[in-house]
Design a protein around this motif. Structure first.
Motif, mmCIF file in Angstrom:
data_model
loop_
_atom_site.group_PDB
_atom_site.id
_atom_site.type_symbol
_atom_site.label_atom_id
_atom_site.label_comp_id
_atom_site.label_asym_id
_atom_site.label_seq_id
_atom_site.Cartn_x
_atom_site.Cartn_y
_atom_site.Cartn_z
ATOM 1 N N GLY A 47 0.814 -1.211 0.000
ATOM 2 C CA GLY A 47 0.000 0.000 0.000
ATOM 3 C C GLY A 47 0.846 1.257 0.000
ATOM 4 O O GLY A 47 2.014 1.257 0.398
ATOM 5 N N GLU A 48 0.216 2.304 -0.440
ATOM 6 C CA GLU A 48 0.883 3.587 -0.619
ATOM 7 C C GLU A 48 1.429 4.171 0.690
ATOM 8 O O GLU A 48 2.559 4.650 0.735
ATOM 9 N N VAL A 49 0.647 4.116 1.754
ATOM 10 C CA VAL A 49 1.057 4.722 3.024
ATOM 11 C C VAL A 49 2.263 3.998 3.608
ATOM 12 O O VAL A 49 3.257 4.620 3.993
ATOM 13 N N THR A 50 2.187 2.671 3.664
ATOM 14 C CA THR A 50 3.289 1.884 4.235
ATOM 15 C C THR A 50 4.547 2.026 3.393
ATOM 16 O O THR A 50 5.642 2.246 3.919
ATOM 17 N N LEU A 51 4.400 1.917 2.083
ATOM 18 C CA LEU A 51 5.555 2.010 1.206
ATOM 19 C C LEU A 51 6.190 3.396 1.267
ATOM 20 O O LEU A 51 7.414 3.530 1.279
ATOM 21 N N SER A 52 5.374 4.430 1.350
ATOM 22 C CA SER A 52 5.900 5.793 1.476
ATOM 23 C C SER A 52 6.679 5.962 2.777
ATOM 24 O O SER A 52 7.737 6.596 2.802
ATOM 25 N N ALA A 53 6.166 5.393 3.847
ATOM 26 C CA ALA A 53 6.852 5.480 5.137
ATOM 27 C C ALA A 53 8.193 4.753 5.093
ATOM 28 O O ALA A 53 9.204 5.255 5.593
ATOM 29 N N ILE A 54 8.207 3.575 4.495
ATOM 30 C CA ILE A 54 9.446 2.810 4.380
ATOM 31 C C ILE A 54 10.462 3.582 3.539
ATOM 32 O O ILE A 54 11.620 3.757 3.943
ATOM 33 N N ALA A 55 10.040 4.038 2.375
ATOM 34 C CA ALA A 55 10.947 4.766 1.484
ATOM 35 C C ALA A 55 11.441 6.044 2.145
ATOM 36 O O ALA A 55 12.627 6.387 2.039
ATOM 37 N N GLY A 56 10.565 6.736 2.847
ATOM 38 C CA GLY A 56 10.968 7.951 3.549
ATOM 39 C C GLY A 56 12.043 7.687 4.580
ATOM 40 O O GLY A 56 13.013 8.446 4.697
ATOM 41 N N ARG A 57 11.901 6.602 5.306
ATOM 42 C CA ARG A 57 12.890 6.240 6.328
ATOM 43 C C ARG A 57 14.216 5.845 5.672
ATOM 44 O O ARG A 57 15.290 6.241 6.124
ATOM 45 N N VAL A 58 14.144 5.069 4.615
ATOM 46 C CA VAL A 58 15.361 4.659 3.905
ATOM 47 C C VAL A 58 16.087 5.895 3.365
ATOM 48 O O VAL A 58 17.313 6.008 3.499
#
Length: 149
Positions: A47-58
Motif C-alpha cells: 500500500g501507498e502509506v506503508t511504502l511511502s513510510a518505508i521509502a521515507g525512512r530509507v
C-alpha cells in the motif's frame, strides 16, 4: 530469513552488470528505473502509506551518509520524485551518487524483506536483475549526447 548480505549481493551483482562507463546522468536514470521497479512491485502488497513510510525512512538514513539523497523525495500520491535529485546531478553536485544508490537499494530491499518475512525477496531480486538502460539510450549516453529531450 535472509540477511542484509543477500540483498547486498543482489544489488552488487546488478551494479556490476551496469556499464561502469555510464555518465552520471545515465547512472541516475538507471538507479531511478531500479527504484521505480521495486516501488511498483511492492505497492499493491504494502500500500501507498506503508511504502511511502518505508521509502521515507530509507531516504532519511541514506541522506545522513550521502547528503545528495536528501533531494530525493517521496510523495504519497505521486511516489518517488527524482526531479530535485536530477537537478543536483545536472548541476555537478553528484558526490556519492553511486555509493548512495547502492545504500538505498540495499536498505530498501532489507526493510521490505524484514517486513514481509522475505516473501517478496525472490521476486524483487529478479525484477532488479532485469533493470537496464534501453540499448537505444546507451550509445547516445556514451557519446555524451543529452538524452533528456
Amino acid at each position: 530469513m535472509l540477511d542484509e548480505g543477500r540483498h547486498a549481493t543482489c544489488v552488487d551483482a546488478w551494479l556490476d552488470r551496469a556499464d561502469r562507463n555510464l555518465s552520471t546522468e545515465a547512472f541516475l536514470q538507471l538507479f531511478e528505473a531500479a527504484l521505480t521497479v521495486l516501488w511498483k512491485q511492492t505497492l499493491t502488497t504494502l500500500g501507498e502509506v506503508t511504502l511511502s513510510a518505508i521509502a521515507g525512512r530509507v531516504l532519511h538514513n541514506a541522506s545522513e551518509q550521502f547528503p545528495l539523497f536528501s533531494s530525493l523525495k517521496v510523495e504519497r500520491q505521486r511516489g518517488l520524485q527524482f526531479e530535485e535529485l536530477r537537478a543536483q546531478v545536472r548541476a555537478g553536485r553528484d558526490s556519492g551518487l553511486r555509493e548512495g544508490s547502492r545504500f538505498v537499494l540495499v536498505e530498501f530491499l532489507t526493510v521490505l524483506g524484514n517486513l514481509t518475512a522475505e516473501i517478496l525477496t525472490p521476486e524483487l531480486h529478479a525484477e532488479l536483475s532485469k533493470v537496464a538502460l534501453p540499448e537505444a539510450v546507451r550509445p547516445r549516453v556514451a557519446a555524451g549526447e543529452d538524452t533528456t529531450s
